[in-house]
Design a protein around this motif. Sequence first.
Motif, PDB file in Angstrom:
ATOM      1  N   SER A   1      29.108  35.125  47.412  1.00 19.75           N
ATOM      2  CA  SER A   1      29.956  35.567  48.514  1.00 19.75           C
ATOM      3  C   SER A   1      31.197  36.307  48.041  1.00 19.75           C
ATOM      4  CB  SER A   1      30.395  34.359  49.349  1.00 19.75           C
ATOM      5  OG  SER A   1      29.268  33.697  49.872  1.00 19.75           O
ATOM      6  N   ALA A   2      31.413  36.329  46.745  1.00 20.08           N
ATOM      7  CA  ALA A   2      32.600  36.987  46.197  1.00 20.08           C
ATOM      8  C   ALA A   2      32.372  38.491  46.136  1.00 20.08           C
ATOM      9  CB  ALA A   2      32.904  36.447  44.808  1.00 20.08           C
ATOM     10  N   GLY A   3      33.424  39.234  46.370  1.00 18.59           N
ATOM     11  CA  GLY A   3      33.344  40.692  46.332  1.00 18.59           C
ATOM     12  C   GLY A   3      33.154  41.231  44.925  1.00 18.59           C
ATOM     13  N   LEU A   4      32.800  42.486  44.846  1.00 22.28           N
ATOM     14  CA  LEU A   4      32.602  43.150  43.566  1.00 22.28           C
ATOM     15  C   LEU A   4      33.865  43.068  42.701  1.00 22.28           C
ATOM     16  CD1 LEU A   4      30.817  44.832  41.690  1.00 22.28           C
ATOM     17  CD2 LEU A   4      31.591  46.875  42.919  1.00 22.28           C
ATOM     18  N   TYR A   5      35.038  43.180  43.331  1.00 23.68           N
ATOM     19  CA  TYR A   5      36.285  43.117  42.581  1.00 23.68           C
ATOM     20  C   TYR A   5      36.451  41.760  41.888  1.00 23.68           C
ATOM     21  CZ  TYR A   5      38.558  40.347  46.256  1.00 23.68           C
ATOM     22  OH  TYR A   5      38.905  39.360  47.137  1.00 23.68           O
TER      23      TYR A   5
ATOM     24  N   ALA B   1      34.305  41.872  38.845  1.00 29.30           N
ATOM     25  CA  ALA B   1      34.943  42.714  37.833  1.00 29.30           C
ATOM     26  C   ALA B   1      36.060  41.946  37.131  1.00 29.30           C
ATOM     27  CB  ALA B   1      35.490  43.994  38.470  1.00 29.30           C
ATOM     28  N   MET B   2      36.902  41.250  37.895  1.00 24.28           N
ATOM     29  CA  MET B   2      37.966  40.443  37.276  1.00 24.28           C
ATOM     30  C   MET B   2      37.373  39.375  36.380  1.00 24.28           C
ATOM     31  SD  MET B   2      40.983  39.783  40.074  1.00 24.28           S
ATOM     32  CE  MET B   2      39.923  39.006  41.273  1.00 24.28           C
TER      33      MET B   2
ATOM     34  N   GLY C   1      37.997  39.384  32.529  1.00 21.81           N
ATOM     35  CA  GLY C   1      38.721  38.201  32.078  1.00 21.81           C
ATOM     36  C   GLY C   1      38.045  37.548  30.889  1.00 21.81           C
ATOM     37  N   PHE C   2      36.722  37.487  30.909  1.00 20.68           N
ATOM     38  CA  PHE C   2      36.012  36.910  29.765  1.00 20.68           C
ATOM     39  C   PHE C   2      36.109  37.787  28.520  1.00 20.68           C
ATOM     40  CE2 PHE C   2      34.058  33.847  32.673  1.00 20.68           C
ATOM     41  CZ  PHE C   2      34.266  32.704  31.909  1.00 20.68           C
ATOM     42  N   VAL C   3      36.183  39.095  28.702  1.00 24.55           N
ATOM     43  CA  VAL C   3      36.417  39.978  27.555  1.00 24.55           C
ATOM     44  C   VAL C   3      37.801  39.687  26.972  1.00 24.55           C
ATOM     45  CG1 VAL C   3      36.722  42.379  26.810  1.00 24.55           C
ATOM     46  CG2 VAL C   3      34.853  41.779  28.373  1.00 24.55           C
ATOM     47  N   MET C   4      38.794  39.522  27.844  1.00 20.26           N
ATOM     48  CA  MET C   4      40.148  39.212  27.381  1.00 20.26           C
ATOM     49  C   MET C   4      40.193  37.875  26.635  1.00 20.26           C
ATOM     50  SD  MET C   4      42.525  40.397  30.582  1.00 20.26           S
ATOM     51  CE  MET C   4      44.026  39.893  29.715  1.00 20.26           C
ATOM     52  N   ILE C   5      39.494  36.886  27.171  1.00 25.14           N
ATOM     53  CA  ILE C   5      39.456  35.579  26.513  1.00 25.14           C
ATOM     54  C   ILE C   5      38.800  35.703  25.140  1.00 25.14           C
ATOM     55  CG2 ILE C   5      38.440  33.262  26.607  1.00 25.14           C
ATOM     56  CD1 ILE C   5      38.848  33.427  29.712  1.00 25.14           C
ATOM     57  N   ALA C   6      37.713  36.452  25.058  1.00 25.41           N
ATOM     58  CA  ALA C   6      37.022  36.634  23.777  1.00 25.41           C
ATOM     59  C   ALA C   6      37.942  37.319  22.767  1.00 25.41           C
ATOM     60  CB  ALA C   6      35.733  37.435  23.971  1.00 25.41           C
TER      61      ALA C   6
ATOM     62  N   GLY D   1      44.359  43.571  30.709  1.00 26.77           N
ATOM     63  CA  GLY D   1      45.094  42.706  31.632  1.00 26.77           C
ATOM     64  C   GLY D   1      45.703  43.487  32.776  1.00 26.77           C
ATOM     65  N   ILE D   2      46.266  44.641  32.469  1.00 23.52           N
ATOM     66  CA  ILE D   2      46.841  45.486  33.519  1.00 23.52           C
ATOM     67  C   ILE D   2      45.750  45.970  34.471  1.00 23.52           C
ATOM     68  CG2 ILE D   2      47.980  47.713  33.929  1.00 23.52           C
ATOM     69  CD1 ILE D   2      49.598  47.096  31.308  1.00 23.52           C
ATOM     70  N   LEU D   3      44.603  46.325  33.920  1.00 17.89           N
ATOM     71  CA  LEU D   3      43.468  46.730  34.756  1.00 17.89           C
ATOM     72  C   LEU D   3      43.017  45.583  35.652  1.00 17.89           C
ATOM     73  CD1 LEU D   3      41.258  48.743  35.584  1.00 17.89           C
ATOM     74  CD2 LEU D   3      39.939  47.968  33.584  1.00 17.89           C
ATOM     75  N   VAL D   4      42.919  44.383  35.109  1.00 19.86           N
ATOM     76  CA  VAL D   4      42.510  43.219  35.904  1.00 19.86           C
ATOM     77  C   VAL D   4      43.522  42.960  37.022  1.00 19.86           C
ATOM     78  CG1 VAL D   4      42.135  40.722  35.851  1.00 19.86           C
ATOM     79  CG2 VAL D   4      41.130  42.167  34.083  1.00 19.86           C
ATOM     80  N   ILE D   5      44.799  43.093  36.716  1.00 15.46           N
ATOM     81  CA  ILE D   5      45.830  42.910  37.746  1.00 15.46           C
ATOM     82  C   ILE D   5      45.663  43.945  38.850  1.00 15.46           C
ATOM     83  CG2 ILE D   5      48.303  43.098  38.210  1.00 15.46           C
ATOM     84  CD1 ILE D   5      48.729  41.827  35.385  1.00 15.46           C
ATOM     85  N   ALA D   6      45.409  45.190  38.469  1.00 17.58           N
ATOM     86  CA  ALA D   6      45.207  46.247  39.472  1.00 17.58           C
ATOM     87  C   ALA D   6      43.989  45.957  40.339  1.00 17.58           C
ATOM     88  CB  ALA D   6      45.073  47.609  38.788  1.00 17.58           C
ATOM     89  N   ILE D   7      42.921  45.484  39.710  1.00 18.57           N
ATOM     90  CA  ILE D   7      41.706  45.145  40.469  1.00 18.57           C
ATOM     91  C   ILE D   7      41.991  43.980  41.392  1.00 18.57           C
ATOM     92  CG2 ILE D   7      39.379  44.166  40.255  1.00 18.57           C
ATOM     93  CD1 ILE D   7      39.152  45.810  37.609  1.00 18.57           C
ATOM     94  N   GLY D   8      42.698  42.968  40.901  1.00 19.04           N
ATOM     95  CA  GLY D   8      43.022  41.808  41.735  1.00 19.04           C
ATOM     96  C   GLY D   8      43.912  42.166  42.900  1.00 19.04           C
ATOM     97  N   ALA D   9      44.870  43.060  42.662  1.00 21.76           N
ATOM     98  CA  ALA D   9      45.813  43.432  43.714  1.00 21.76           C
ATOM     99  C   ALA D   9      45.197  44.352  44.762  1.00 21.76           C
ATOM    100  CB  ALA D   9      47.050  44.093  43.118  1.00 21.76           C
ATOM    101  N   GLY D  10      44.324  45.260  44.335  1.00 18.65           N
ATOM    102  CA  GLY D  10      43.818  46.251  45.279  1.00 18.65           C
ATOM    103  C   GLY D  10      42.324  46.278  45.463  1.00 18.65           C
TER     104      GLY D  10
END
Length: 154
Positions: free
Chosen positions: A80-84, A87-88, A92-97, A140-149
Amino acid sequence: MLQSLLIVLHVLSVVIWVGGMFFAWMFTRPAAVEALEPPQRLKLWNGIFRRFFPWVWATIIAILVSGYGYIFLIFGGMGSAGLYVHAMNGLGFVMIALFLHVFFAPYRRLARAVAAEDWQEGGRHLAQIRMIVGWNTLLGILVIAIGAGGRYLV
């Protein structure tokens, strides 16, 4: 109420992690290069990482708990979660890795080099950390942008 708590925990954790990387990369690094000789600079970075990385571990746990809590308690699951959200999650898992690699490889080698006062070796490991942190900051900045918009783009 639970929805608000999950979002607040998630956003604060992201701000601490990504904001910390941004501050280190954009402000601390250039100032340290300008003001400190390599031995002092390596000692400074080793001390910064020693203090920052426990916070990163805590934020990763908080991000995963709050993110998956939100997905499963509010959205009703990944389906039920959106594509965004997907993507996050993936980025996020790439960032954790990337963080896990930095923590378990170049950071440990940096700490050993600083303890041994091997400044050349320490500089090599710091350069590797700097490159990875730069990429992780951009992600991280990209993830924030995806999360915000992201929800508004679909």
